[in-house]
Design an enzyme around this catalytic site. Structure first.
Site, PDB file in Angstrom:
ATOM      1  CE  LYS A  86      -7.137  -1.161   2.504  1.00 57.81           C
ATOM      2  NZ  LYS A  86      -5.698  -1.866   2.854  1.00 57.81           N
ATOM      3  CG  ASP A 109      -1.919  -1.068   1.172  1.00 62.48           C
ATOM      4  OD1 ASP A 109      -1.772  -2.227   0.581  1.00 62.48           O
ATOM      5  OD2 ASP A 109      -2.905  -0.862   1.703  1.00 62.48           O
ATOM      6  CE  LYS A 130      -5.112   2.093   2.443  1.00 63.52           C
ATOM      7  NZ  LYS A 130      -4.226   1.389   2.993  1.00 63.52           N
TER       8      LYS A 130
END
Length: 320
Positions: free
Chosen positions: A256, A156, A220
C-alpha cells in the site's frame, strides 16, 4: 478474509530466534542499487496507457483506494459522507466501482462501519499511536483492540522508527507480532514503515522483510504525515520484496503506497509498477491499495472524460 496464519515467520524460524540472527539476516539482504532502482522506476513511469486499457486501469485504481480522513477535526458527519462516497463514488454513474475501504481513526470506526454497511467496502483504522507510534506497547494494543471491537476490518499500524533506526530489530518484530496477535482473524494488518524517515533504500528493504516475517498482511509506505511519502522508487522496492518473499515462503503480502498520489497519471504509473514487478497476482484490491483522499476525485473526472469526451472539472465531484 483470513490473514496469514500461521505467520510467515514459521518458514524462517531461525531468522527470528534472536536479535543477533535477525540482524544478520536483515543486513545480509542484497544492497539496493540506488541508481538502478530509480532509473527502472522512472522508465516504467513512461509507459503509455490509452483507450480501453486506460478505462480498465482507472476502474481498477478506484477499486483499490482506501478513502482516507485522518484529521483532528474529523466529525461523524464528515466520516458518514466519506462512507457514502466510498460506496457510490460517482452518484451519476452506478457503473463506477466502490472503493476498497474507508480509513479513519479508531473513534470513528463505528460511524464508518454504519455508513458502508452491506456494501462490501471495508473499514480500516489507523492504530498503535498513529502517526508517531510513540507509546507503550500496552497502549498500542489497547488502540488496536478498541478499533476491532468497533468493527474495523483492517488495522494500519506504525512501526517504532526510533527502535528500527537504532538497530533494535527484534523489538520492532515483537511489537508487530503482538499487534498481529491482537488482530487475530478479525482484521488484516497493514504495517506502515514511514519510508521518508528510514533514510536509505537498504533500510526500506530491511523493514519490508521485517514486517513480512512478523506476519503483516500488507506493507505500507507512509502515514501521509511527513514530507516524503510514497514514491515510485520506494514502492518498486517494496514490490520486489513481496515478490521475493512469496518465492521464498509461499506467502503473499500486499503493498500500500500512501501519501502524495493525487492524479490518475500517478495512479496508473503505480499500477504499471505492480504489473511489471510483482505481477498480475497483485493487480487486485486484496493485494494492492492506494492510501489517498484527493486521488479519487481525479480518477472520477478522468473516467467521466473517457465516457463523455468532455472534462467536467472539480465542480462535478463531491468535496471531501
Amino acid at each position: 478474509m483470513p490473514t496469514n496464519t500461521p505467520t510467515a515467520a514459521d518458514a524462517l524460524t531461525d531468522v527470528t530466534a534472536s536479535d543477533g540472527s535477525l540482524r544478520r539476516f536483515l543486513h545480509g539482504l542484497p544492497g539496493v542499487d540506488t541508481v538502478g532502482l530509480e532509473a527502472r522506476a522512472a522508465a516504467l513511469g513512461t509507459r503509455s496507457i490509452k483507450t480501453t486499457a486506460k478505462a480498465y486501469a482507472i476502474d481498477l485504481a478506484i477499486s483499490m483506494v482506501d478513502l482516507t480522513t485522518l484529521e483532528g477535526a474529523d466529525t461523524p458527519g464528515k466520516v458518514r459522507a466519506l462512507g457514502v462516497k466510498a460506496v457510490r463514488p460517482d452518484p451519476t454513474d452506478r457503473t463506477a466501482p466502490t472503493t476498497a475501504a474507508v480509513c479513519v481513526y479508531p473513534d470513528m470506526v463505528a460511524t464508518a462501519k454504519a455508513a458502508v454497511a452491506g456494501s462490501g467496502v471495508k473499514v480500516a483504522s489507523v492504530a498503535t499511536a498513529f502517526p508517531a507510534g510513540r507509546a507503550a506497547l500496552e497502549v498500542k494494543l489497547a488502540d488496536v483492540r478498541d478499533a476491532i471491537a468497533a468493527g474495523a476490518d483492517e488495522i494500519d499500524m506504525v512501526i517504532d522508527r526510533g527502535a528500527f533506526l537504532a538497530g533494535k530489530y527484534l523489538k520492532v518484530y515483537d511489537e508487530i507480532t503482538a499487534v498481529r496477535e491482537a488482530c487475530g482473524t478479525a482484521a488484516r494488518l497493514k504495517v506502515i514503515f514511514e519510508t521518508g524517515e528510514l533514510s536509505t533504500y537498504d533500510n526500506i528493504r530491511r523493514a519490508s522483510w521485517l514486517g513480512m516475517l512478523a506476519g503483516a498482511d500488507f506493507i505500507k509506505t507512509s502515514t501521509g504525515k511527513v514530507a516524503v511519502n510514497a514514491t515510485p522508487a520506494n514502492t518498486l522496492l517494496m514490490l520486489e520484496a513481496v515478490r521475493d518473499f512469496r518465492a521464498q515462503t509461499g506467502v503473499q503480502v500486499g503493498v500500500k503506497p500512501a501519501g502524495g498520489i493525487r492524479t490518475t497519471k500517478d495512479a496508473i504509473k503505480f499500477l504499471v509498477l505492480v504489473n511489471e514487478t510483482a505481477g498480475e497476482d497483485w493487480l487486485d484490491n486484496h493485494w494492492f491499495r492506494f492510501g489517498a483522499s484527493s486521488l479519487l476525485n481525479d480518477l472520477l473526472m478522468q473516467r467521466q472524460k473517457l465516457a463523455t469526451g468532455r472534462y467536467s472539472g472539480p465542480d462535478y465531484v463531491t468535496v471531501d
